[in-house]
Design an enzyme around this catalytic site. Structure first.
Site, PDB file in Angstrom:
ATOM      1  N   ASP A 142       3.685  26.468   9.260  1.00  0.00           N
ATOM      2  CA  ASP A 142       3.563  27.099   7.980  1.00  0.00           C
ATOM      3  C   ASP A 142       2.445  26.698   7.103  1.00  0.00           C
ATOM      4  O   ASP A 142       2.519  26.988   5.965  1.00  0.00           O
ATOM      5  CB  ASP A 142       4.763  26.947   7.223  1.00  0.00           C
ATOM      6  CG  ASP A 142       5.870  27.450   7.926  1.00  0.00           C
ATOM      7  OD1 ASP A 142       5.736  28.752   8.531  1.00  0.00           O
ATOM      8  OD2 ASP A 142       6.957  27.081   7.954  1.00  0.00           O
ATOM      9  N   GLU A 143       1.393  26.057   7.738  1.00  0.00           N
ATOM     10  CA  GLU A 143       0.098  25.758   6.923  1.00  0.00           C
ATOM     11  C   GLU A 143      -1.171  26.521   7.564  1.00  0.00           C
ATOM     12  O   GLU A 143      -2.123  26.103   7.263  1.00  0.00           O
ATOM     13  CB  GLU A 143      -0.003  24.415   7.068  1.00  0.00           C
ATOM     14  CG  GLU A 143       0.951  23.626   6.234  1.00  0.00           C
ATOM     15  CD  GLU A 143       0.847  21.934   6.339  1.00  0.00           C
ATOM     16  OE1 GLU A 143      -0.504  21.681   6.466  1.00  0.00           O
ATOM     17  OE2 GLU A 143       1.748  21.394   6.083  1.00  0.00           O
TER      18      GLU A 143
END
Length: 293
Positions: A237-238
């Site tokens: 999620d980065e």
């Protein structure tokens, strides 16, 4: 159903995207290339990153010369790119992006993408839907799209990812969309799909993790509900952010209503990200993106 949005003309309209160290004469070099090849600019956007000293540009153009084909144009732009150290892509604007959609047990993003594709709002082609559950097999059938059920357990994860990659290669997939696909991809798979896989998640991360984030958010009295669409990378999620949005909420909404608001935002944010990617409007710049909307 016939498309309700105008389509670029195949073999006549092209999109050139480029990035390079900033220097004088770049726009002149690009426009000169277009003039020499009967090109007419339909849309042009550029960004000069002064902090990094880099230049980004997207040009949508058509050509009047019927003999100016894609491969010929690519060959002719080669010397221009070499002279300025340009990283570039040149593609037919009409060619749909072949998109594989992955989903688990929440179908709002999948349903939204399918509808937008059918109405012509997205220039994508969907050769397959992949899921670790069978919940949306009927929906896929309604749209006439092959559905592939690939269960995932700790023991079968490697085999499941191998099957997914087989589909990506067999179907000549350009883009993989994780439309609320609730499985973490391995680092190797993330690297294999680098720059061509998009994920969507709610905006509560990293504060509210786990299976019931909206209940946690309700308990904390959040005032904003939103979503983030980003490229998939090994850093969970980065990945590079493509699109984000938020909606203001208040104390009157219960957890179920927060979920409804959140799903609406997720569907819209993901649709924007897929549209911009498919139209070559997103350029990765390290940990960031340049998005020509």
């Amino acid at each position: 159903m016939s498309p309700k949005f105008p389509r670029p003309q195949s073999g006549r309209e092209y999109v050139l995207t480029l990035s390079c160290p900033d220097s004088a004469g770049l726009v002149h070099a690009v426009s000169g290339f277009l003039v020499r090849n009967s090109g007419n600019i339909l849309e042009s956007q550029q960004f000069d990153d002064r902090l990094q000293g880099r230049f980004f540009m997207r040009v949508h153009f058509d050509v009047s010369d019927p003999n100016a084909e894609l491969e010929q144009l690519r060959y002719r732009f080669g010397p221009v790119a070499q002279a300025y150290g340009i990283s570039w892509t040149l593609s037919d604007a009409a060619t749909p992006t072949r998109t594989l959609i992955m989903v688990s047990k929440f179908g709002h993003c999948l349903n939204d993408l399918l509808f937008r594709r059918r109405t012509g709002a997205l220039n994508i082609e969907i050769p397959a839907i992949v899921s670790n559950h069978r919940d949306f097999e009927g929906l896929a059938e309604t749209y006439g799209i092959p559905f592939h059920h690939i269960p995932v357990t700790k023991e079968t994860k490697a085999d499941a990812e191998a099957r997914l990659l087989e589909l990506v290669r067999e179907l000549d997939i350009d883009l993989v969309v994780l439309a609320r696909y609730m499985q973490i991809l391995s680092d190797d798979l993330c690297k294999e799909l680098e720059g061509r896989a998009i994920n969507i998640h709610h905006s509560f991360l990293p504060s509210f993790k786990g299976a019931r984030p909206y209940e946690q958010a309700y308990a904390r009295g959040v005032k904003l509900v939103g979503a983030t669409a980003h490229y998939v990378t090994p850093d969970l999620d980065e990945g590079q952010i493509i699109e984000q949005d938020v909606v203001r909420v208040d104390h009157s909404l219960d957890p179920g209503e927060l979920v409804t608001v959140g799903r609406d935002v997720e569907a819209q944010v993901l649709a924007h990200a897929v549209k911009w990617h498919s139209e070559s409007r997103v350029m990765v710049d390290g940990n960031r993106t340049v998005v020509f909307r």
